[in-house]
Design an enzyme around this catalytic site. Structure first.
Site, PDB file in Angstrom:
ATOM      1  CB  SER A  66      -0.989  -0.155   1.261  1.00 35.18           C
ATOM      2  OG  SER A  66      -1.759   1.244   1.449  1.00 35.18           O
ATOM      3  N   GLY A  67       0.105   1.957  -0.698  1.00 34.04           N
ATOM      4  CA  GLY A  67       1.760   3.434  -0.686  1.00 34.04           C
ATOM      5  C   GLY A  67       2.552   3.295  -2.187  1.00 34.04           C
ATOM      6  CB  THR A  75      -4.709   3.137  -7.087  1.00 35.47           C
ATOM      7  OG1 THR A  75      -4.913   1.799  -6.945  1.00 35.47           O
ATOM      8  CG2 THR A  75      -5.712   3.436  -8.285  1.00 35.47           C
ATOM      9  CG  ASN A 133      -1.726   5.382  -0.554  1.00 33.97           C
ATOM     10  OD1 ASN A 133      -1.832   6.516  -0.491  1.00 33.97           O
ATOM     11  ND2 ASN A 133      -2.272   4.349  -1.589  1.00 33.97           N
ATOM     12  CB  SER A 176      -4.960   3.038   0.998  1.00 36.87           C
ATOM     13  OG  SER A 176      -4.421   1.758   0.585  1.00 36.87           O
ATOM     14  CB  SER A 177      -6.654  -0.087  -4.041  1.00 28.86           C
ATOM     15  OG  SER A 177      -6.541   1.480  -4.741  1.00 28.86           O
ATOM     16  N   GLY A 188      -0.397  -5.619  -2.257  1.00 25.93           N
ATOM     17  CA  GLY A 188       0.564  -6.105  -2.433  1.00 25.93           C
ATOM     18  C   GLY A 188       1.370  -6.929  -0.770  1.00 25.93           C
ATOM     19  CD  GLU A 190      -1.745  -5.363   3.358  1.00 31.66           C
ATOM     20  OE1 GLU A 190      -2.221  -5.978   4.097  1.00 31.66           O
ATOM     21  OE2 GLU A 190      -2.118  -4.769   2.901  1.00 31.66           O
TER      22      GLU A 190
END
Length: 1138
Positions: free
Chosen positions: A110-111, A115, A160, A163-164, A390, A392
């Site tokens: 994330s970040g 996206t 992020n 973040s998605s 991704g 984690e």
């Protein structure tokens, strides 16, 4: 790069190493140093063969401009500096030219910019594919689906700001030309737990804050919301505002995007009502109460929030209140109802909120797919774009069920990544005729089997524990794992049979650890069972299904009592496992392209490169493993032509031009340079170099040779420049001399020419003056003769004039004297006549007075009693007689529309005057009607009916008043072209007219013959006369049209009838008023029921199984004043009326 410099390879002006396969030496430190060096010089993209590593710069860079798009368009992958556009272009050209389906896999934590990377890929493909109105509309809908999904599926996290919180896979479909036709979106594992609880420093999903910040006060009032974030328990307050994020502007962007994608206004309203209901669910609080039987139950503290939720969703308040307080369990034929305590009530509330939002998100994805799906059924090429979580790893054992599922998905992606990379390498070696040697690599299939095995896998154990009767807790699940997975080399737990972890204090008793390909991850077992169960009480499902809100009712189909299924729903883990299996199967059918995203720091700041954080990501992305796989054979490969073109200056035989085949030139070049044979191999179309040192040696030799060539070129250039200057000076001297000689001769010639002209002018002047003197003398003589003659003629004329004047003067004197005499006689006679008339008048006056005196004396006695009444009656009679005689002469015309009427002469005749006007108008109307034939009477009845139906309602009506209703505009009985149609219709035709039938797919019109008989409505082909549709009048339920100046109308058919199988008719006619009037009268005559005529600027038309909205708008037209119909999306036809 300089403006005139042309870059032909990524090796030119390379900062660090552009392709990690060429990195020497290859280790973790050199890998990170190379990334940092490129990052410091704003080079955020690096290759590993065909894989792109993308580092998030946390700022805008000028490398995504339209000029950059054109620079990378149709260029070789290794021709320019590493860029995401190069991978996008390679994938698009492979799809378009080689007919290979593609997929682009974007991974990273994330970040890291996943996206944004997917947006860049889609924007590049949209920029380089075809153009056109329909293609642009498809591209716009595909691009505008992102803001909608981001608003409902993204949130601010500590890592992020956007973040998605879901995985997205989009298949973009193309035609054979490479133009986009549509797309299909799949979503995976929405983090719905965020709806009810967010970690500290994070926010809920964006849409909640966007509604409260950007909606108008009126809209918020409709949703029963307030703008204050603190009013809602589901919204964390510590991070409600995010720097640099304008929620109000984003809300307007989302609404506009929903409109572009194809959401109807009522659908958008329904979506926001569901979001408001979820937000208000968090404000429902419960209090404990004890029942008489000793059981605990819960009650809602404040029912105002519940009331507003029920008003929003259309649910009976008592039904929803009971669903929060009781739970009904069904088993075969038995039902058991139990009360919920406070903790269970809060669980039910949160479960409802999570399910409501999760199902709404899935519905949004389905609805977007309906709008962006390809309309044609031709064979399609597909490019898939995968944007998913991704790997984690959280600190302090904060990894839970969500991280376990995410890491499982990444294990599967890593497995397919290695398999497809090796497969691609092997295929290229075979294609080029080079011997393939087996490559050793870590196969993570054993880890995937640990998780997904159907008998002994962790997911299977979790599902079995969830379905097991009796007491089920997270501890019993961990205990089962310790029994089944204890001997597995990648599973670790302190409670397992394996004694090597008994004293491992870094591993708590309530946790287990898995050694993933990216490293060891410790999972906190708490919450695994509940999150995997993901139960929603059936009472709540049934309460939602009973809602009058169409969208909410559609989200909970299992709540339908008629479809009760006692089978337990699939668990979250099994659903995700099936989705991942489907995804893997889909990816294996496509050519893969990889983008690995890396986050440089946790501060979300530019120019900061945290080596420890980057190292952590490099490990769990397996990038070094990827480089080793690519370098296990040959590190570098290049086609013969560009290789020879780049290094030909290193050999005298190939420089400057090689006349033979490119492969032969490369062989000569490498033999001349003395490169060992084991360092390279010749393929069918490429040269393969084993060690990067060989390539760098070639680059060093090339650089030295270029410097030598530059010196030679400089020497030759200086000599050429001196020779050119000398020749230029020599040419200039010759030109100057020739110009001077020409100037001198021109000056001498001008002097001689001027002297000759002066002499000639003097001679011509002397001759002209001599001739002028002669002409003047001759003219003077002629003028003297003319003057003498004129004086003589004038004298003669004046003498004759004096004679005539004397004669006229004598005649006038005689006439004047005679006139005076006659006047004198006339005045004497007039005086005499006047005296005589005066005497006669005096006698008459005296006689009249005498007669009056006698009459008054005779009738004096009668006048004393009845004189007043008699005089009144006489006067009234004379006035009435005078009134009627005057009316006779002032009567208006017999036209019924003539509104003139004589003015009233006397006030007492007011009522008589009005009555006479009314009687006269009725009489002349009767006289006018008596002239009509039966056919004319029918026409006027239809005109009167049309006035009642359309006057002041339809803008087209005033123009139709003066047009007679003809009915049969097509002479079907006389035209031999329609003989077949005439034979097929055995009834009297009331109206026959050519209309335009509107096609739902593209809004275009097709000509049809519209026939109305006493019992049926028929549509026939204009060219052949073949009957296309026949509808009984009893099946026609309604006619819809707009209030504007257009000829569009819809004929609605009865649902379930045979005629309605193809849907309603959307037609356009130049005689709309006449057709609608005759259809109304004929239907009334046959069915004894009035046909519903709906006049509205927006109405629904049924096309087969779908309802399409027809919307009329005002707009300027390119083709004059003709209304045009255009398809906006699958559910909207827009008619532009001038």
């Amino acid at each position: 790069m300089a403006k005139m410099e042309v870059k032909t390879s990524l090796l030119d002006d390379m900062i660090g190493v552009g392709d990690m396969v060429l990195l020497e030496p290859l280790n973790e430190d050199s890998f990170i140093d190379n990334l940092k060096k490129r990052f410091d010089h704003n080079e955020v993209y690096t290759y590993i063969g065909s894989v792109v590593i993308s580092i998030n710069p946390y700022r805008s860079l000028p490398i995504y401009t339209p000029e950059k798009v054109e620079e990378y368009r149709n260029r070789n992958f290794y021709e320019l500096s590493p860029h995401i556009f190069a991978l996008s272009d390679e994938a698009y050209r492979s799809l378009r030219d080689q007919d290979k389906d593609q997929c682009i896999l974007i991974t990273g934590e994330s970040g890291a910019g996943k996206t944004e990377a997917s947006k860049l890929v889609m924007s590049y493909v949209a920029a380089v594919c075809g153009k056109g109105a329909e293609v642009n509309q498809v591209k716009e809908q595909l691009l505008q689906s992102n803001p909608v999904l981001e608003a409902f599926g993204n949130a601010k996290t500590v890592r992020n700001d956007n973040s998605s919180r879901f995985g997205k896979y989009m298949d973009i479909e193309f035609d054979f030309k490479g133009d986009p036709l549509g797309g299909v979106i799949s979503n995976y594992l929405l983090e719905k737990s965020r709806v009810v609880k967010q970690p500290r420093g994070e926010r809920n999903f964006h849409i909640f804050y966007q509604i409260l910040s950007g909606a108008s006060e009126e809209f918020l009032c409709k949703l029963k919301l307030e703008r204050d974030f603190s009013r809602y328990n589901y919204l964390g307050l510590d991070s409600a505002r995010v720097n640099g994020v304008d929620d109000a502007s984003n809300f307007r962007t989302v609404r506009n995007a929903m409109q572009i994608v194809g959401f109807m206004d009522h659908e958008t309203q329904s979506v926001f009502e569901v979001v408001a209901a979820v937000l208000k669910l968090g404000n429902i609080e419960f209090k404990p109460e004890s029942r008489a039987n000793g059981l605990d139950e819960s009650k809602i503290k404040d029912k105002n929030e519940l009331k507003e939720i029920c008003e929003l969703t259309g649910i009976d308040q008592s039904v929803l209140e009971r669903a929060f307080s009781f739970r009904t369990v069904e088993a075969k034929q038995e039902k058991v109802s139990t009360t919920l305590n406070v903790a269970q009530a809060y669980y039910a509330r949160d479960a409802l909120a999570k399910n409501l939002y999760s199902r709404l998100f899935s519905w949004l994805v389905t609805r977007i797919n309906e709008s962006i799906k390809a309309q044609t059924k031709v064979r399609k090429k597909v490019m898939g774009v995968l944007d998913i979580y991704g790997f984690e790893i959280f600190e302090n054992a904060d990894n839970s069920f969500e991280q376990f599922i995410i890491n499982y998905c990444n294990e599967k992606l890593q497995q397919i990544f290695i398999e497809l990379t090796l497969k691609e390498e092997q295929e290229e070696y075979i294609r080029e005729g080079i011997e393939w040697t087996h490559i050793e690599y870590f196969n993570n299939a054993i880890i995937c089997d640990l998780i997904e095995n159907n008998q002994t896998g962790i997911l299977a154990m979790l599902d079995e524990e969830c379905l097991r009767p009796g007491t089920v807790t997270d501890d019993t699940f961990l205990e089962k794992l310790n029994q089944v997975c204890a001997t597995h080399q990648h599973f670790e737990s302190r409670m397992s049979k394996c004694s090597r972890f008994l004293n491992d204090t870094s591993l708590p008793h309530s946790c287990f650890r898995i050694q993933h390909y990216a490293g060891k991850v410790m999972y906190q077992v708490e919450g695994f069972v509940d999150k995997n169960n993901d139960l929603l009480y059936r009472d709540l499902s049934q309460a939602m299904w009973k809602a009058n809100h169409s969208l909410i009712k559609a989200l909970f189909p299992e709540g339908n009592p008629a479809k009760i299924n006692l089978k337990r729903p699939p668990t979250a883990g099994s659903q995700f496992k099936a989705s991942v299996a489907t995804l893997m199967k889909n990816l294996q059918t496509k050519n893969p392209n990889y983008i690995r995203c890396i986050k440089p720091n946790d501060k979300k700041a530019a120019h900061i490169f945290n080596e420890a954080l980057v190292c952590h990501q490099i490990r769990y992305l397996g990038l070094l493993e990827n480089v080793r796989v690519r370098r296990a054979g040959y590190a570098f490969r290049q086609p013969y032509e560009p290789c020879l073109e780049r290094y030909k200056m290193l050999c005298k035989q190939t420089w400057p031009h090689w006349r033979g085949p490119a492969r032969a030139g490369v062989e000569v070049l490498f033999n001349e340079l003395g490169i060992p044979e084991e360092e390279f191999s010749f393929g069918r179309s490429k040269i393969f170099i084993r060690n990067p040192r060989t390539l760098f040696k070639l680059e060093d030799l090339r650089k030295q040779r270029l410097e030598d060539l530059a010196t030679l070129i400089g020497k030759i250039y200086r000599g050429w420049k001196c020779r050119t200057r000398f020749l230029l000076m020599k040419k200039c001297q010759i030109v100057i001399a020739s110009w001077y000689r020409r100037y001198s001769q021109q000056k001498k010639y001008q002097k001689i020419k001027s002297s000759a002209i002066t002499v000639q002018s003097y001679i011509r002047g002397w001759k002209a003056r001599k001739l002028l003197r002669e002409l003047k003398h001759l003219k003077r003589c002629n003028e003297a003769a003319t003057v003498i003659a004129a004086y003589w003629h004038g004298t003669q004329a004046r003498r004759e004039l004096r004679r005539l004047k004397d004669e006229a003067r004598n005649k006038h004197a005689i006439a004047v004297i005679w006139a005076f005499w006659l006047g004198y006689k006339a005045r004497r006679e007039l005086k005499r006549l006047k005296e005589e008339a005066r005497r006669k008048h005096a006698v008459a006056v005296i006689w009249a007075f005498w007669l009056g005196l006698k009459v008054r004396r005779e009738y004096r006695k009668f006048f004393r009693a009845n004189a007043g009444r008699k005089i009144y009656e006489f006067t009234l009679q004379r006035l009435m007689q005078k009134y009627f005689l005057e009316m006779k002469n002032k009567m208006p015309s017999l036209s019924p529309i003539d509104k003139n009427w004589p003015a009233r002469p006397y006030l007492f005749l007011d009522s008589t005057h009005k009555e006479l006007k009314r009687i006269f108008h009725l009489w002349r109307c009767k006289k006018y009607r008596d002239q009509f034939t039966d056919q004319q009477k029918l026409i006027y009845e239809e005109k009167l009916e049309a006035s009642e139906l359309f006057k002041d309602k339809k803008a087209l009506y005033p123009a139709s008043v003066g047009q007679p209703f003809q009915g049969a505009y097509l002479e079907i009985s006389e035209n031999p072209k329609y003989k077949k149609l005439k034979d097929a219709v055995d009834e009297k035709i009331i109206i026959a007219e050519v209309v335009n039938k509107i096609n739902r797919a593209n809004g275009k019109a097709a000509s049809r013959i519209f026939l109305l008989t006493k019992n049926n409505v028929l549509l026939a082909d204009q060219k052949s006369g073949t009957i296309k549709s026949e509808v009984p009048l009893g099946d026609v339920t309604k006619v819809s049209m707009s209030s504007q100046n257009d000829g569009f109308f819809a004929v609605h058919l009865k649902e379930g009838s045979e005629a309605a199988s193809k849907g309603d008719f959307l037609l356009s006619s130049d005689h709309l008023i006449e057709m609608a009037t005759k259809l109304y009268r004929t239907t009334l005559s046959q069915t004894k029921q009035k046909l519903n005529i709906e006049i509205s600027d927006e109405f629904l038309v049924q096309f087969k199984q779908d309802k399409v909205c027809v919307k009329f708008i005002q707009g300027s037209q390119k083709n004059g004043n003709i209304p045009t119909c255009k398809r906006k999306n699958n559910r909207l036809l827009e008619v532009a009326v001038p």
